[in-house]
Every structure is written in structure tokens, then in C-alpha cells.
Enzyme design. Structure first.
Site, PDB file in Angstrom:
ATOM      1  N   ASP A  40       5.094 -22.668  11.685  1.00  0.00           N
ATOM      2  CA  ASP A  40       5.765 -23.908  11.297  1.00  0.00           C
ATOM      3  C   ASP A  40       5.862 -24.000   9.774  1.00  0.00           C
ATOM      4  O   ASP A  40       5.298 -23.192   9.050  1.00  0.00           O
ATOM      5  CB  ASP A  40       5.060 -25.126  11.886  1.00  0.00           C
ATOM      6  CG  ASP A  40       3.625 -25.289  11.416  1.00  0.00           C
ATOM      7  OD1 ASP A  40       3.242 -24.711  10.377  1.00  0.00           O
ATOM      8  OD2 ASP A  40       2.864 -25.999  12.090  1.00  0.00           O
ATOM      9  N   SER A  41       6.591 -25.000   9.303  1.00  0.00           N
ATOM     10  CA  SER A  41       6.834 -25.137   7.859  1.00  0.00           C
ATOM     11  C   SER A  41       5.558 -25.415   7.078  1.00  0.00           C
ATOM     12  O   SER A  41       5.423 -24.974   5.941  1.00  0.00           O
ATOM     13  CB  SER A  41       7.876 -26.218   7.589  1.00  0.00           C
ATOM     14  OG  SER A  41       7.452 -27.456   8.115  1.00  0.00           O
TER      15      SER A  41
END
Length: 86
Positions: A40-41
Site C-alpha cells: 500500500d501507499s
């Protein structure tokens, strides 16, 4: 910190393994972080911060989107640090 290309690549992989909380054998030079590992970011930002600290570089926020594989990460860090990429 190693100054050889092999040493730098190994250290980048270690940082990615820690940031993404994956086993080292799950991560190859061309493993796609999002597609293959579901990164994920927030984990990408963790990697970015670790890279900046480890290699004493500043990486532009726009370059975060380029951090998709270990090969790509090495290219971004090499550019920021002014390393010879041969």
C-alpha cells in the site's frame, strides 16, 4: 553502507523487505510491489523515508510513483545520489 552496486542493491532490498514486511525470497529485482505483493501507499512512503535516511538523499515526492520494483527503486536512488548506474 556499502558503496558497491551489489552492496547498494542488497541494502535497498533489505529496506524494502522491512518496509513491506515480506520475506526476502518473495522480493526479486522485478517483483511488482503493488501487483505482486499488495503493497500500500503507506508502506511505499516508509520505504521512501528509509531510503532517504540510509543513503542521505532527498527523493522528490513525484518519484514515489516510480518505486514499483527493486530495479526501479535503485534507479530513483541512483539518480538522487548521483551514482554511476553501470
Amino acid at each position: 553502507m556499502s558503496t558497491t552496486i551489489t552492496g547498494r542493491r542488497a541494502r535497498i532490498k533489505e529496506l524494502a523487505v522491512a518496509a513491506f514486511e515480506v520475506d526476502a525470497d518473495e522480493l526479486t529485482e522485478r517483483t511488482r510491489f503493488v501487483d505482486d505483493l499488495g503493497v500500500d501507499s503507506l508502506s511505499a512512503i516508509d520505504l521512501l523515508a528509509a531510503l532517504e535516511k540510509e543513503f542521505d538523499v532527498e527523493i522528490d515526492q513525484e518519484d514515489v510513483v516510480r518505486l514499483v520494483t527493486l530495479d526501479a527503486v535503485y534507479e530513483v536512488v541512483a539518480e538522487a545520489a548521483g551514482w554511476d548506474r553501470d
